[in-house]
Design a protein around this motif. Structure first.
Motif, PDB file in Angstrom:
ATOM      1  N   ASN A 329     -24.754  50.489 -29.356  1.00 42.03           N
ATOM      2  CA  ASN A 329     -23.267  51.068 -29.299  1.00 42.03           C
ATOM      3  C   ASN A 329     -22.425  51.011 -27.829  1.00 42.03           C
ATOM      4  OD1 ASN A 329     -25.409  52.042 -26.932  1.00 42.03           O
ATOM      5  ND2 ASN A 329     -24.031  54.561 -26.146  1.00 42.03           N
ATOM      6  N   GLN A 358     -18.988  47.887 -22.453  1.00 44.25           N
ATOM      7  CA  GLN A 358     -19.021  49.032 -21.773  1.00 44.25           C
ATOM      8  C   GLN A 358     -20.201  49.790 -22.932  1.00 44.25           C
ATOM      9  OE1 GLN A 358     -18.957  49.550 -18.961  1.00 44.25           O
ATOM     10  NE2 GLN A 358     -18.014  47.297 -18.923  1.00 44.25           N
ATOM     11  N   PRO A 359     -20.529  50.691 -22.657  1.00 36.36           N
ATOM     12  CA  PRO A 359     -21.232  51.296 -23.659  1.00 36.36           C
ATOM     13  C   PRO A 359     -20.560  52.631 -24.004  1.00 36.36           C
ATOM     14  CG  PRO A 359     -22.267  51.659 -21.474  1.00 36.36           C
ATOM     15  CD  PRO A 359     -21.158  50.809 -21.523  1.00 36.36           C
ATOM     16  N   TRP A 360     -20.607  53.321 -24.823  1.00 38.96           N
ATOM     17  CA  TRP A 360     -19.977  54.590 -26.044  1.00 38.96           C
ATOM     18  C   TRP A 360     -20.813  55.367 -24.834  1.00 38.96           C
ATOM     19  CZ3 TRP A 360     -15.694  53.848 -28.588  1.00 38.96           C
ATOM     20  CH2 TRP A 360     -14.818  54.973 -29.483  1.00 38.96           C
ATOM     21  N   ASN A 361     -19.840  55.631 -23.830  1.00 39.25           N
ATOM     22  CA  ASN A 361     -20.796  57.560 -23.629  1.00 39.25           C
ATOM     23  C   ASN A 361     -19.355  57.968 -23.381  1.00 39.25           C
ATOM     24  OD1 ASN A 361     -20.083  55.678 -21.023  1.00 39.25           O
ATOM     25  ND2 ASN A 361     -22.738  55.003 -20.935  1.00 39.25           N
ATOM     26  N   HIS A 362     -20.280  59.747 -22.168  1.00 40.15           N
ATOM     27  CA  HIS A 362     -19.153  59.849 -21.693  1.00 40.15           C
ATOM     28  C   HIS A 362     -18.542  59.287 -20.409  1.00 40.15           C
ATOM     29  CE1 HIS A 362     -17.125  64.317 -21.136  1.00 40.15           C
ATOM     30  NE2 HIS A 362     -16.938  63.475 -20.086  1.00 40.15           N
ATOM     31  N   TYR A 402     -13.647  59.727 -30.282  1.00 43.73           N
ATOM     32  CA  TYR A 402     -14.294  59.731 -28.995  1.00 43.73           C
ATOM     33  C   TYR A 402     -16.255  60.535 -29.800  1.00 43.73           C
ATOM     34  CZ  TYR A 402     -18.159  60.541 -26.177  1.00 43.73           C
ATOM     35  OH  TYR A 402     -20.259  60.484 -25.817  1.00 43.73           O
ATOM     36  N   SER A 406     -19.017  59.239 -32.110  1.00 47.62           N
ATOM     37  CA  SER A 406     -20.648  59.889 -31.577  1.00 47.62           C
ATOM     38  C   SER A 406     -20.549  60.192 -32.648  1.00 47.62           C
ATOM     39  CB  SER A 406     -20.402  59.781 -30.146  1.00 47.62           C
ATOM     40  OG  SER A 406     -19.250  59.823 -29.229  1.00 47.62           O
ATOM     41  N   CYS A 410     -25.057  58.775 -33.591  1.00 49.13           N
ATOM     42  CA  CYS A 410     -26.355  60.153 -33.615  1.00 49.13           C
ATOM     43  C   CYS A 410     -26.775  60.037 -35.196  1.00 49.13           C
ATOM     44  CB  CYS A 410     -25.815  61.395 -33.690  1.00 49.13           C
ATOM     45  SG  CYS A 410     -25.507  61.156 -31.548  1.00 49.13           S
ATOM     46  N   MET A 415     -27.491  56.743 -31.035  1.00 47.30           N
ATOM     47  CA  MET A 415     -27.375  57.240 -29.888  1.00 47.30           C
ATOM     48  C   MET A 415     -27.764  58.561 -29.844  1.00 47.30           C
ATOM     49  SD  MET A 415     -22.890  56.957 -29.348  1.00 47.30           S
ATOM     50  CE  MET A 415     -23.416  58.568 -27.727  1.00 47.30           C
ATOM     51  N   ALA A 419     -26.708  62.473 -27.355  1.00 48.86           N
ATOM     52  CA  ALA A 419     -25.837  62.345 -26.165  1.00 48.86           C
ATOM     53  C   ALA A 419     -24.250  62.847 -26.011  1.00 48.86           C
ATOM     54  CB  ALA A 419     -25.337  60.633 -27.431  1.00 48.86           C
ATOM     55  N   VAL A 420     -24.013  63.986 -27.051  1.00 49.56           N
ATOM     56  CA  VAL A 420     -22.995  64.454 -26.881  1.00 49.56           C
ATOM     57  C   VAL A 420     -23.299  66.190 -26.749  1.00 49.56           C
ATOM     58  CG1 VAL A 420     -20.788  65.465 -27.798  1.00 49.56           C
ATOM     59  CG2 VAL A 420     -21.147  63.106 -27.677  1.00 49.56           C
TER      60      VAL A 420
END
Length: 625
Positions: A329, A358-362, A402, A406, A410, A415, A419-420
């Protein structure tokens, strides 16, 4: 219009679906009846049709509709009153209008006193026309230029219609992309992409899916039937629905010119050079667009926010094209495009740069939100207003992108499922029209009730059947009379001003313009009008008191000429002071309505009581406050 849309749908699909029905009416706006009764009637033609009563439907119980103890009915008229349907009587294209196909296969030229219209049939001919007339407009569906000419009164001396040039209608597929000619209609693009989405792996069709999702909300079906993607690109509207998708995807365009031959350009950074301008030269012609197939680690999503869902222009729209490092991710590359935030479709390169690696996260979303706010500022005077709302939409639409991406990550196991937060995932969903489930029932009246007794009877609107069958006669249906003239008004462009000059000489010089009328042609009494007090004017007399007030009228041989002549009437003003637009300013300048209050009096009440033989008096007590 609604009847004809449904008729066209049934001619093209004997048993349409509810989705077909929804799409068919995207371009029809109803201001009076509302859509419920319209859709209730038309849903009976669809595959999914079922009574809104569900399990309680009379027919489920083996009874006639509305039968039984309820004593109700769902019909407003008896079918026996009309001639039975005969499929052999369907209208066809009038053979008299197409005695030969010869004119469809050869180049045509139409000329008027101000405009020349070309319809070439070969690419070489089209490129030569563009070389000779670089500022000429190419017309396919006329959905943009038609509006400019009719409502903005633009004049384009040379128009070129390229719909008979085979190279602009080409559709072909290669190993890595699908190519559409610039003049292929949006509905044809939609149909072809939907077909390939069903046949190809999901990982290759993410740009195609994003495109058909956005095309669903692109104007109405009637517009998409004739409009083309090439026109949308070349028009370059800053609120185009498709340009953010194409810009984020960096699609490849094929262009050609007589002198330079063919070349390829990419939509993306630097393609749009200003408001409705791009890097394609004036003498060049856009030939087609390549939609590339996506990779397993690539995701493309787009969203649009408008005042209503169907048939409306965007306030802000966005598209995100992100590539991840294989099996992770972590962002490898990303392009984020927005419409409605500048004079052109814009990218956010600084934000994209900080996301790479960068990692795809919040946590990344928080940084992106801050960066987008800095990278896409808007001046308080920007056209369209709603500055704070539009800036908020930039962040909101990215967050939806996003969430949508995401969810795909998932589902693919890249992910973790949590994750979300589950409560946030619905933010990625697009709106889906709920299934129509309703019925309108009417109480049955006694069989011996007189025909002339309307009590309790549901009545069809007096003109409904004539309107639905096309038999109703409207003003535009009345044949033109010999010698008939058309009247066009000259309207004020000032709200509060004195007219210092009124010159119609240029308008009267046009052939076919017969007369100009103003307050000078009427007596003071003839120019007065009003329902009770004649305190208004037919034509403004010396002063105008509102924008759009009628100053004069042109009489000419036809509507187009009359309206053109009306725009040529020269009016000069002296703007009056003070300008009063608030109650406080009116009080300050003692601007009060004259002779107020006014009374309408007939007879003498006191005298009538004094001379009456008998006067009856009663007292009553009023309750409440």
């Amino acid at each position: 219009g609604i009847v004809m849309s449904m008729y066209a749908l049934l001619r093209n699909a004997a048993k349409p679906s509810m989705r077909d029905l929804e799409v068919a009416f995207q371009g029809n706006l109803c201001r009076c009846t509302g859509y419920r009764p319209i859709l209730e009637g038309y849903k009976t033609f669809t595959k999914e049709f079922a009574c809104g009563m569900g399990d309680k439907c009379c027919k489920v119980k083996g009874k006639e509709c509305g039968g039984g103890a309820n004593n109700t009915d769902d019909k407003l008229f008896k079918r026996s009153r009309f001639q039975p349907f005969d499929p052999s009587q369907e209208p066809i294209f009038p053979p008299e209008l197409q005695l030969t196909a010869a004119y469809d296969e050869e180049s045509l030229v139409f000329r008027s006193d101000r405009v020349t219209w070309y319809r070439p049939t070969r690419l070489e001919e089209l490129l030569q026309l563009k070389a000779d007339h670089p500022q000429a407009k190419l017309i396919v569906g006329n959905t943009e230029v038609g509006v400019e000419v009719k409502f903005k009164h633009f004049l384009y001396p040379v128009l070129i219609n390229p719909v008979k040039v085979p190279e602009l209608l080409e559709v072909c597929e290669t190993e890595d992309s699908i190519y559409f000619g610039a003049a292929v209609s949006l509905m044809d693009i939609d149909a072809y992409l939907r077909k390939r989405i069903e046949e190809m792996p999901e990982t290759q069709t993410r740009l195609f899916q994003c495109t058909v999702d956005m095309l669903h909300y692109f104007a109405g079906k009637q517009i998409r039937n004739v409009a083309c993607l090439g026109g949308n690109i070349m028009t370059g509207s800053p609120i185009s629905d498709m340009n953010p998708v194409l810009t984020a995807a960096g699609v490849r365009l094929e262009v050609a010119s007589r002198a330079g031959g063919r070349r390829s350009v990419h939509m993306g950074t630097g393609f749009f050079t200003g408001y409705r301008r791009n890097i394609i030269e004036a003498h060049e012609t856009l030939l087609g667009i390549h939609f590339q197939k996506t990779t397993p680690d690539q995701h493309v999503v787009a969203f649009k926010q408008a005042r209503r869902r169907d048939d409306d222009i965007a306030i802000v729209n966005s598209a995100v094209n992100v590539n991840f490092k294989p099996g992770t991710n972590v962002v490898k590359s990303i392009a984020i495009a927005f419409g409605g935030m500048a004079p052109t479709t814009v990218l956010a390169p600084n934000t994209s740069k900080l996301m790479v690696g960068q990692p795809w996260n919040h946590a990344l979303v928080e940084r992106v939100a801050e960066s987008l706010c800095q990278e896409l500022p808007m001046d308080a005077s920007a056209p369209g207003g709603m500055i704070a709302y539009r800036r908020a939409l930039v962040v909101s639409l990215f967050f939806k992108s996003y969430l949508a991406t995401s969810r795909k990550l998932c589902d693919a196991g890249i992910m973790p499922p949590d994750a979300v937060p589950q409560k946030d995932l619905s933010g990625a969903d697009k709106f889906h029209t709920p299934t129509l489930r309703s019925s309108q029932l009417f109480e049955r009246v006694a069989s011996n009730q007189a025909n002339h007794d309307p009590i309790g009877k549901p009545k069809v609107h007096a003109s409904a059947l004539k309107q639905a069958t096309g038999e109703a006669i409207y003003t535009d249906d009345i044949p033109r009379m010999d010698g008939e003239l058309y009247l066009a008004f000259v309207l004020s462009t000032k709200a509060h001003a004195k007219i210092t000059k009124l010159d119609a000489s240029e308008a009267l010089a046009l052939e076919g313009v017969e007369a100009f009328f103003s307050a000078q042609d009427l007596t003071e009494h003839q120019n007065e009008v009003g329902p009770v007090f004649h305190d208004e004017h037919v034509f403004a007399n010396g002063e105008v008191h509102c924008y759009g007030q009628i100053i004069g009228a042109i009489a000419a041989a036809n509507q187009t000429l009359a309206q053109r002549a009306a725009r040529l009437v020269r009016v000069e003003y002296w703007e009056l002071q003070p300008v009063i637009v608030t109650i406080e300013q009116a009080i300050e300048h003692k601007s009060y309505f004259p002779d107020y209050p006014r009374f309408l009096t007939k007879g003498d009440v006191e005298k009538a009581f004094a001379e009456a033989d008998h006067v009856y008096e009663s007292s009553c007590r009023m309750g409440g406050q």
